[in-house]
Design a protein around this motif. Structure first.
Motif, PDB file in Angstrom:
ATOM      1  N   ARG A  27      -0.923   2.777   7.977  1.00 23.33           N
ATOM      2  CA  ARG A  27      -1.435   1.861   8.982  1.00 23.33           C
ATOM      3  C   ARG A  27      -2.777   2.360   9.516  1.00 23.33           C
ATOM      4  NH1 ARG A  27       2.351  -0.067  13.858  1.00 23.33           N
ATOM      5  NH2 ARG A  27       3.329  -1.116  12.089  1.00 23.33           N
ATOM      6  N   PHE A  29      -6.138   1.294  12.151  1.00 25.06           N
ATOM      7  CA  PHE A  29      -6.586   0.448  13.246  1.00 25.06           C
ATOM      8  C   PHE A  29      -7.934  -0.150  12.895  1.00 25.06           C
ATOM      9  CE2 PHE A  29      -2.988   0.971  15.843  1.00 25.06           C
ATOM     10  CZ  PHE A  29      -2.479   2.222  15.539  1.00 25.06           C
ATOM     11  N   SER A  30      -9.018   0.249  13.507  1.00 24.27           N
ATOM     12  CA  SER A  30     -10.304  -0.325  13.126  1.00 24.27           C
ATOM     13  C   SER A  30     -10.714   0.134  11.732  1.00 24.27           C
ATOM     14  CB  SER A  30     -11.382   0.098  14.129  1.00 24.27           C
ATOM     15  OG  SER A  30     -11.127  -0.483  15.386  1.00 24.27           O
ATOM     16  N   SER A  49     -11.248  -5.114  13.877  1.00 22.95           N
ATOM     17  CA  SER A  49     -10.278  -4.413  14.698  1.00 22.95           C
ATOM     18  C   SER A  49      -8.865  -4.628  14.169  1.00 22.95           C
ATOM     19  CB  SER A  49     -10.362  -4.914  16.145  1.00 22.95           C
ATOM     20  OG  SER A  49     -10.036  -6.294  16.195  1.00 22.95           O
ATOM     21  N   TRP A  50      -7.924  -3.864  14.697  1.00 21.22           N
ATOM     22  CA  TRP A  50      -6.508  -4.048  14.374  1.00 21.22           C
ATOM     23  C   TRP A  50      -6.103  -5.474  14.713  1.00 21.22           C
ATOM     24  CZ3 TRP A  50      -2.432  -2.317  11.907  1.00 21.22           C
ATOM     25  CH2 TRP A  50      -1.168  -2.724  12.296  1.00 21.22           C
ATOM     26  N   GLY A  51      -5.449  -6.135  13.778  1.00 20.14           N
ATOM     27  CA  GLY A  51      -5.030  -7.514  13.955  1.00 20.14           C
ATOM     28  C   GLY A  51      -6.114  -8.529  13.669  1.00 20.14           C
ATOM     29  N   ARG A  69      -8.460  -8.858   7.141  1.00 19.51           N
ATOM     30  CA  ARG A  69      -7.469  -7.830   6.838  1.00 19.51           C
ATOM     31  C   ARG A  69      -6.086  -8.446   6.792  1.00 19.51           C
ATOM     32  NH1 ARG A  69      -8.054  -3.376  11.211  1.00 19.51           N
ATOM     33  NH2 ARG A  69      -6.123  -2.588  10.294  1.00 19.51           N
ATOM     34  N   ASP A  70      -5.214  -7.803   6.030  1.00 15.56           N
ATOM     35  CA  ASP A  70      -3.813  -8.174   5.964  1.00 15.56           C
ATOM     36  C   ASP A  70      -3.031  -6.920   6.342  1.00 15.56           C
ATOM     37  OD1 ASP A  70      -1.194  -8.756   5.308  1.00 15.56           O
ATOM     38  OD2 ASP A  70      -1.711  -9.826   3.484  1.00 15.56           O
ATOM     39  N   ASP A  71      -2.616  -6.835   7.582  1.00 19.67           N
ATOM     40  CA  ASP A  71      -1.986  -5.607   8.059  1.00 19.67           C
ATOM     41  C   ASP A  71      -0.600  -5.387   7.450  1.00 19.67           C
ATOM     42  OD1 ASP A  71      -3.548  -6.076  11.269  1.00 19.67           O
ATOM     43  OD2 ASP A  71      -4.128  -4.738   9.635  1.00 19.67           O
ATOM     44  N   ASN A  74      -1.659  -3.424   4.593  1.00 18.37           N
ATOM     45  CA  ASN A  74      -2.599  -2.334   4.871  1.00 18.37           C
ATOM     46  C   ASN A  74      -3.869  -2.478   4.037  1.00 18.37           C
ATOM     47  OD1 ASN A  74      -0.873  -1.065   6.748  1.00 18.37           O
ATOM     48  ND2 ASN A  74       0.151   0.110   5.131  1.00 18.37           N
ATOM     49  N   THR A  75      -4.391  -3.686   3.958  1.00 13.92           N
ATOM     50  CA  THR A  75      -5.537  -3.973   3.103  1.00 13.92           C
ATOM     51  C   THR A  75      -6.599  -4.740   3.883  1.00 13.92           C
ATOM     52  OG1 THR A  75      -4.137  -4.034   1.133  1.00 13.92           O
ATOM     53  CG2 THR A  75      -6.298  -5.068   0.959  1.00 13.92           C
ATOM     54  N   MET A  76      -7.847  -4.350   3.646  1.00 14.56           N
ATOM     55  CA  MET A  76      -8.996  -5.020   4.237  1.00 14.56           C
ATOM     56  C   MET A  76      -9.812  -5.659   3.125  1.00 14.56           C
ATOM     57  SD  MET A  76     -12.111  -3.264   6.426  1.00 14.56           S
ATOM     58  CE  MET A  76     -12.535  -2.132   5.124  1.00 14.56           C
TER      59      MET A  76
END
Length: 120
Positions: A27, A29-30, A49-51, A69-71, A74-76
């Motif tokens: 995980r 965050f930014s 940013s996160w989310g 991003r797709d949290d 865990n991919t940006m």
């Protein structure tokens, strides 16, 4: 320790599109994208940013690039449209922010980079 792996670079003609991905081992965050050409500093491109509630771009890519991003994965991502020859660079993803979001020195973790080449 967090591992970042970029993919999606390549050769494209001016006006074309590419989508970069950055997969993180945990995980994050930014997160951000930077790019670098030989002999120059690593420059900020975009951050998220996160989310995904807040995004930031360098002026030269606004309206052409979109960071997301797709949290759950865990991919940006970096969707790059209307590419120009001056976008040619090695693109790096970064995470582990400890300072200014546009400052490469503020990131702890880096991917290996992926080459983007835009021909005229």
């Amino acid at each position: 320790q967090v591992r970042l792996v970029e993919s999606g670079g390549g050769l494209v003609q001016a006006g074309g599109s590419l989508r970069l991905s950055c997969a993180a081992s945990g995980r994050i965050f930014s997160m951000a994208w930077f790019r670098q050409v030989p002999g120059k500093d690593r420059d900020f491109v975009a951050a998220i940013s996160w989310g995904g509630g807040n995004t930031f771009y360098v002026d030269s890519v606004k309206g052409r690039f979109t960071i997301s991003r797709d949290d759950a994965k865990n991919t940006m991502y970096l969707q790059m449209n209307s590419l120009k020859p001056e976008d040619t660079a090695v693109y790096y993803c970064a995470a582990g922010l400890t300072g200014g979001i546009r400052d490469s020195r503020a990131y702890t973790y880096w991917g290996q980079g992926t080459q983007v080449t835009v021909s005229s």
